[in-house]
Write a protein that holds these residues in place. Structure first.
Motif, PDB file in Angstrom:
ATOM      1  N   GLN A   6     -20.294   9.959 -48.559  1.00 51.97           N
ATOM      2  CA  GLN A   6     -20.718   8.839 -49.407  1.00 51.97           C
ATOM      3  C   GLN A   6     -21.872   9.225 -50.317  1.00 51.97           C
ATOM      4  O   GLN A   6     -22.319   8.425 -51.137  1.00 51.97           O
ATOM      5  CB  GLN A   6     -21.142   7.659 -48.535  1.00 51.97           C
ATOM      6  CG  GLN A   6     -20.020   7.084 -47.700  1.00 51.97           C
ATOM      7  CD  GLN A   6     -20.506   5.861 -46.941  1.00 51.97           C
ATOM      8  OE1 GLN A   6     -20.525   4.759 -47.460  1.00 51.97           O
ATOM      9  NE2 GLN A   6     -20.930   6.073 -45.710  1.00 51.97           N
ATOM     10  N   GLY A   7     -22.396  10.428 -50.138  1.00 53.36           N
ATOM     11  CA  GLY A   7     -23.472  10.899 -50.987  1.00 53.36           C
ATOM     12  C   GLY A   7     -24.860  10.624 -50.472  1.00 53.36           C
ATOM     13  O   GLY A   7     -25.845  10.816 -51.193  1.00 53.36           O
ATOM     14  N   TYR A   8     -24.948  10.173 -49.218  1.00 50.98           N
ATOM     15  CA  TYR A   8     -26.263   9.922 -48.633  1.00 50.98           C
ATOM     16  C   TYR A   8     -26.753  11.155 -47.898  1.00 50.98           C
ATOM     17  O   TYR A   8     -25.979  11.810 -47.177  1.00 50.98           O
ATOM     18  CB  TYR A   8     -26.189   8.753 -47.642  1.00 50.98           C
ATOM     19  CG  TYR A   8     -25.846   7.438 -48.280  1.00 50.98           C
ATOM     20  CD1 TYR A   8     -26.729   6.813 -49.142  1.00 50.98           C
ATOM     21  CD2 TYR A   8     -24.635   6.823 -48.002  1.00 50.98           C
ATOM     22  CE1 TYR A   8     -26.408   5.593 -49.729  1.00 50.98           C
ATOM     23  CE2 TYR A   8     -24.297   5.608 -48.593  1.00 50.98           C
ATOM     24  CZ  TYR A   8     -25.195   4.999 -49.448  1.00 50.98           C
ATOM     25  OH  TYR A   8     -24.874   3.800 -50.031  1.00 50.98           O
ATOM     26  N   GLU A   9     -28.053  11.439 -48.025  1.00 52.76           N
ATOM     27  CA  GLU A   9     -28.619  12.571 -47.301  1.00 52.76           C
ATOM     28  C   GLU A   9     -28.701  12.222 -45.819  1.00 52.76           C
ATOM     29  O   GLU A   9     -29.196  11.151 -45.448  1.00 52.76           O
ATOM     30  CB  GLU A   9     -30.013  12.916 -47.826  1.00 52.76           C
ATOM     31  CG  GLU A   9     -30.567  14.182 -47.172  1.00 52.76           C
ATOM     32  CD  GLU A   9     -31.881  14.632 -47.783  1.00 52.76           C
ATOM     33  OE1 GLU A   9     -32.518  13.850 -48.505  1.00 52.76           O
ATOM     34  OE2 GLU A   9     -32.257  15.795 -47.522  1.00 52.76           O
ATOM     35  N   VAL A  10     -28.247  13.107 -44.976  1.00 49.27           N
ATOM     36  CA  VAL A  10     -28.256  12.872 -43.534  1.00 49.27           C
ATOM     37  C   VAL A  10     -29.477  13.546 -42.909  1.00 49.27           C
ATOM     38  O   VAL A  10     -30.051  14.480 -43.476  1.00 49.27           O
ATOM     39  CB  VAL A  10     -26.950  13.364 -42.873  1.00 49.27           C
ATOM     40  CG1 VAL A  10     -25.768  12.571 -43.421  1.00 49.27           C
ATOM     41  CG2 VAL A  10     -26.747  14.857 -43.082  1.00 49.27           C
TER      42      VAL A  10
END
Ligand code: SF4
Ligand code: SF4
Length: 74
Positions: A35-39
Motif C-alpha cells: 500500500q506504500g506505507y513504511e513498515v
C-alpha cells in the motif's frame, strides 16, 4: 527473549508503536508495504509488554512473550 512480528500488509505507517514502546526498540525499517506505507522493525530487546500491539490501530502487531514454562521440560 520476547519478540514482535509485524503483519506488514496491515501497517499504515502511523508510528504509534514506535512512540509507545517503553524501551524504544521499534523504528521505521526503510521498507514499504504494497500500500506504500513504511513498515516498522524491531531493533533491541523486547520485554513482551504488548503496549505496541495494544495501541496499533490496524492490529498489525503480534507479540510472542519469552517462554515462562510452568512445569515440565523447558
Ligand atoms: S502502530 Fe501499527 S499501523 Fe502504526 S506503524 Fe506501528 S505497526 Fe504500523
Ligand atoms: S512488546 Fe513492548 S517492549 Fe516489545 S516492542 Fe512492543 S512495546 Fe516494545
Amino acid at each position: 527473549m520476547s519478540r514482535v512480528v509485524f503483519l506488514e500488509e496491515r501497517c499504515k505507517g502511523c508510528k504509534l508503536c514506535v512512540e509507545v514502546c517503553p524501551v524504544g526498540i521499534l523504528r521505521p525499517s526503510g521498507r514499504y508495504n504494497r500500500q506504500g506505507y513504511e513498515v516498522m522493525e524491531m531493533a533491541g530487546v523486547c520485554t513482551g509488554c504488548a503496549s505496541c500491539a495494544i495501541i496499533c490501530p490496524d492490529v498489525a502487531i503480534r507479540v510472542f512473550k519469552s517462554g515462562k514454562h510452568k512445569g515440565g521440560a523447558a
